[in-house]
Design a protein around this motif. Structure first.
Motif, PDB file in Angstrom:
ATOM      1  N   UNK A 176       0.798  -1.238   0.000  1.00  0.00           N
ATOM      2  CA  UNK A 176       0.000   0.000   0.000  1.00  0.00           C
ATOM      3  C   UNK A 176       0.826   1.281   0.000  1.00  0.00           C
ATOM      4  N   UNK A 177       2.159   1.194   0.012  1.00  0.00           N
ATOM      5  CA  UNK A 177       2.987   2.390   0.206  1.00  0.00           C
ATOM      6  C   UNK A 177       3.316   3.126  -1.084  1.00  0.00           C
ATOM      7  N   UNK A 178       3.115   2.479  -2.245  1.00  0.00           N
ATOM      8  CA  UNK A 178       3.489   3.045  -3.547  1.00  0.00           C
ATOM      9  C   UNK A 178       4.997   3.225  -3.705  1.00  0.00           C
ATOM     10  N   UNK A 179       5.768   2.493  -2.907  1.00  0.00           N
ATOM     11  CA  UNK A 179       7.226   2.438  -3.039  1.00  0.00           C
ATOM     12  C   UNK A 179       7.662   1.011  -2.733  1.00  0.00           C
ATOM     13  N   UNK A 180       8.698   0.512  -3.410  1.00  0.00           N
ATOM     14  CA  UNK A 180       9.205  -0.823  -3.075  1.00  0.00           C
ATOM     15  C   UNK A 180       9.638  -0.887  -1.609  1.00  0.00           C
ATOM     16  N   UNK A 181       9.299  -1.991  -0.949  1.00  0.00           N
ATOM     17  CA  UNK A 181       9.595  -2.153   0.482  1.00  0.00           C
ATOM     18  C   UNK A 181      11.011  -2.679   0.705  1.00  0.00           C
ATOM     19  N   UNK A 182      11.940  -2.173  -0.081  1.00  0.00           N
ATOM     20  CA  UNK A 182      13.366  -2.457   0.075  1.00  0.00           C
ATOM     21  C   UNK A 182      14.090  -1.119   0.008  1.00  0.00           C
ATOM     22  N   UNK A 183      14.722  -0.725   1.117  1.00  0.00           N
ATOM     23  CA  UNK A 183      15.286   0.619   1.229  1.00  0.00           C
ATOM     24  C   UNK A 183      16.802   0.520   1.358  1.00  0.00           C
ATOM     25  N   UNK A 184      17.571   1.228   0.521  1.00  0.00           N
ATOM     26  CA  UNK A 184      19.030   1.202   0.645  1.00  0.00           C
ATOM     27  C   UNK A 184      19.524   2.141   1.746  1.00  0.00           C
ATOM     28  N   UNK A 185      20.515   1.676   2.494  1.00  0.00           N
ATOM     29  CA  UNK A 185      21.241   2.493   3.464  1.00  0.00           C
ATOM     30  C   UNK A 185      22.640   2.666   2.878  1.00  0.00           C
ATOM     31  N   UNK A 186      22.960   3.872   2.408  1.00  0.00           N
ATOM     32  CA  UNK A 186      24.121   4.074   1.552  1.00  0.00           C
ATOM     33  C   UNK A 186      25.193   4.886   2.281  1.00  0.00           C
ATOM     34  N   UNK A 187      26.438   4.446   2.138  1.00  0.00           N
ATOM     35  CA  UNK A 187      27.584   5.147   2.712  1.00  0.00           C
ATOM     36  C   UNK A 187      28.291   5.952   1.617  1.00  0.00           C
ATOM     37  N   UNK A 188      28.325   7.265   1.755  1.00  0.00           N
ATOM     38  CA  UNK A 188      29.025   8.185   0.856  1.00  0.00           C
ATOM     39  C   UNK A 188      28.580   8.041  -0.605  1.00  0.00           C
ATOM     40  N   UNK A 189      27.309   8.274  -0.908  1.00  0.00           N
ATOM     41  CA  UNK A 189      26.877   8.223  -2.315  1.00  0.00           C
ATOM     42  C   UNK A 189      27.302   9.479  -3.061  1.00  0.00           C
ATOM     43  N   UNK A 190      27.388   9.367  -4.382  1.00  0.00           N
ATOM     44  CA  UNK A 190      27.614  10.532  -5.226  1.00  0.00           C
ATOM     45  C   UNK A 190      26.952  10.275  -6.572  1.00  0.00           C
ATOM     46  N   UNK A 193      28.576   7.128  -8.234  1.00  0.00           N
ATOM     47  CA  UNK A 193      28.331   5.894  -7.484  1.00  0.00           C
ATOM     48  C   UNK A 193      27.115   6.094  -6.580  1.00  0.00           C
ATOM     49  N   UNK A 194      25.889   5.986  -7.130  1.00  0.00           N
ATOM     50  CA  UNK A 194      24.696   6.260  -6.311  1.00  0.00           C
ATOM     51  C   UNK A 194      24.521   5.276  -5.169  1.00  0.00           C
ATOM     52  N   UNK A 195      25.118   4.074  -5.272  1.00  0.00           N
ATOM     53  CA  UNK A 195      25.041   3.117  -4.172  1.00  0.00           C
ATOM     54  C   UNK A 195      26.241   3.214  -3.235  1.00  0.00           C
ATOM     55  N   UNK A 196      26.996   4.299  -3.329  1.00  0.00           N
ATOM     56  CA  UNK A 196      27.997   4.606  -2.343  1.00  0.00           C
ATOM     57  C   UNK A 196      29.341   3.943  -2.558  1.00  0.00           C
ATOM     58  N   UNK A 197      30.198   4.137  -1.570  1.00  0.00           N
ATOM     59  CA  UNK A 197      31.565   3.616  -1.593  1.00  0.00           C
ATOM     60  C   UNK A 197      31.866   2.919  -0.279  1.00  0.00           C
ATOM     61  N   UNK A 198      32.616   1.830  -0.394  1.00  0.00           N
ATOM     62  CA  UNK A 198      32.950   1.038   0.779  1.00  0.00           C
ATOM     63  C   UNK A 198      34.023   1.722   1.612  1.00  0.00           C
ATOM     64  N   UNK A 199      33.996   1.474   2.880  1.00  0.00           N
ATOM     65  CA  UNK A 199      35.064   1.937   3.764  1.00  0.00           C
ATOM     66  C   UNK A 199      36.372   1.183   3.483  1.00  0.00           C
ATOM     67  N   UNK A 200      36.264  -0.027   2.943  1.00  0.00           N
ATOM     68  CA  UNK A 200      37.447  -0.819   2.580  1.00  0.00           C
ATOM     69  C   UNK A 200      37.810  -0.438   1.152  1.00  0.00           C
TER      70      UNK A 200
END
Length: 418
Positions: A176-190, A193-200
């Motif tokens: 019922x939310x009109x958005x996929x129920x999978x939410x990304x938690x992203x570290x340092x996106x740009x 690299x919209x899905x971010x960059x690893x600390x390693x």
């Protein structure tokens, strides 16, 4: 809207899964590096495999300081949703996974009128991201794998429904939310690299690999350092061959003169020094520390003169900035989780703009010591004298991390101490 489809997302995850798993192995200290050395035989290298945890240290040192507190201006009561989902483990798991794999994913579901939040690492989930909201337009996750890594339970997330495939059998659950129920938690996106960059980072892995090779060479050299090679000149050709092992470990050797009265000359080769390896290791540690914002003390190279509290804080300035950046990017993801969790709980599709006043709050990266508390207290008094009410309980808690009494307001004294 035209969607990429589950097959596209399966291929996308398959292409990136190996890189994420490699970083998890680096974090777990199980990754075997290819040694480019040419002087040491392979059978000897395999006996002196070194293990170094600098990549894990670089991740944990930041993850341990990123402590999520709660949401301020919580008009939709989303804090209650997180409190019901074991927040001490949930937030730490999501943050740690994001730092290792550049992002993590939160799978939101509902059972018995209870919203459930599950952390899925980046090696088991992916999607198509909306660059404006950082929400997904469609997502895919592997919820369970068999012992060989093959998917058993999969989920394909769409704005209006979630499709589950369990052993090839498909089922559909309305959304019922009109958005996929999978939410990304992203570290340092740009933007790149919209899905971010690893600390390693690649640089960090190089310095760790460089240090591991140095330790392996030092271990092998130490064997020769412990038992330096000796030599004997002028022995008679008629003498019995010497047992090299007994000659190495024996504390007393006896050589007699031959029939002509000559005696052999005993000598020892110069032993190898361990100093070059120590300097190499320090060079690698300095490079890794500069890459991750740590200090040499953090990596085990304790300085001769202990640093003051102010010097320690100054040396961690780059680390503090990295932590503040991580708080902003990760906090945006947690706010998206709160938004969709509230929509799912209430079976309503709220406008995202209604959550703009809800603010994620974090504990300070560095806890205040007694000296800092005293300085902050003096500063708060002076600021409130200049601008009455400028520093209140919440402001001081943001700086110190110390929650004061709910019934004790800050008292402002005048110039006469009253």
């Amino acid at each position: 809207m035209e969607y990429k489809g589950i097959d596209y997302l399966r291929n996308k995850l398959s292409n990136r899964r190996s890189r994420v798993n490699m970083r998890y192995k680096q974090y777990a200290m199980k990754w075997q590096d290819l040694d480019p050395g040419v002087t040491i035989p392979l059978e000897i290298k395999s006996k002196y495999r070194s293990v170094l945890g600098w990549c894990a240290k670089g991740v944990d040192s930041l993850a341990d300081r990123l402590v999520f507190r709660d949401f301020d201006n919580d008009d939709f009561e989303v804090n209650e949703i997180f409190e019901a989902n074991n927040p001490d483990v949930f937030f730490d798991s999501a943050v740690l996974s994001a730092l290792i794999g550049s992002c993590s994913f939160i799978y939101i579901s509902k059972a018995n009128d209870q919203v459930r939040l599950q952390v899925i690492e980046a090696s088991n989930a992916t999607g198509i991201i909306d660059p404006i909201t950082n929400l997904l337009t469609e997502g895919y996750a592997v919820l369970k794998r068999d012992d060989f890594g093959n998917p058993i339970s999969e989920a394909y997330f769409l704005p209006t429904e979630t499709r589950f495939l369990i052993n090839g059998v498909e089922s559909v659950v309305p959304n019922p939310t009109n958005h996929p129920l999978l939410v990304p938690i992203i570290h340092r996106p740009d933007a790149v690299r919209p899905f971010g960059r690893s600390r390693i980072t690649r640089s960090g892995m190089y310095y760790q690999r460089y240090a591991k090779r140095t330790l392996e060479r030092a271990d092998i050299t130490a064997e020769f350092y412990s038992f330096p090679q000796k030599y004997v000149l002028g022995t008679s050709q008629d003498s019995e061959p010497m047992d090299s092992w007994k000659a190495t470990v024996s504390s007393m050797l006896e050589f007699t003169k031959d029939s002509d009265g000559d005696k052999p000359v005993v000598g020892q080769f110069t032993t190898s020094s361990m100093t070059p390896f120590t300097e190499q290791l320090k060079t690698a540690a300095a490079g890794f520390a500069g890459e991750t914002g740590l200090t040499m003390d953090d990596l085990g190279f304790v300085s001769d003169n202990p640093s003051s509290v102010e010097a320690i804080k100054a040396s961690h300035e780059n680390f503090r900035l990295a932590g503040r950046k991580a708080q902003r990017s990760l906090g945006s993801g947690f706010l998206n989780v709160a938004y969709l969790a509230a929509c799912l709980r209430d079976n309503l599709s709220y406008e995202r703009k209604e959550f703009v006043k809800t603010v994620p709050k974090w504990e300070p990266l560095f806890e205040a010591d007694a000296n800092m508390l005293s300085l902050i207290g003096d500063g708060a008094i002076k600021l409130n004298q200049a601008i009455p009410g400028f520093m209140d309980k919440e402001t001081i808690r943001e700086i110190t991390g110390v929650k004061g009494s709910d019934s004790a307001p800050i008292e402002v004294s005048d110039d006469n101490g009253h």
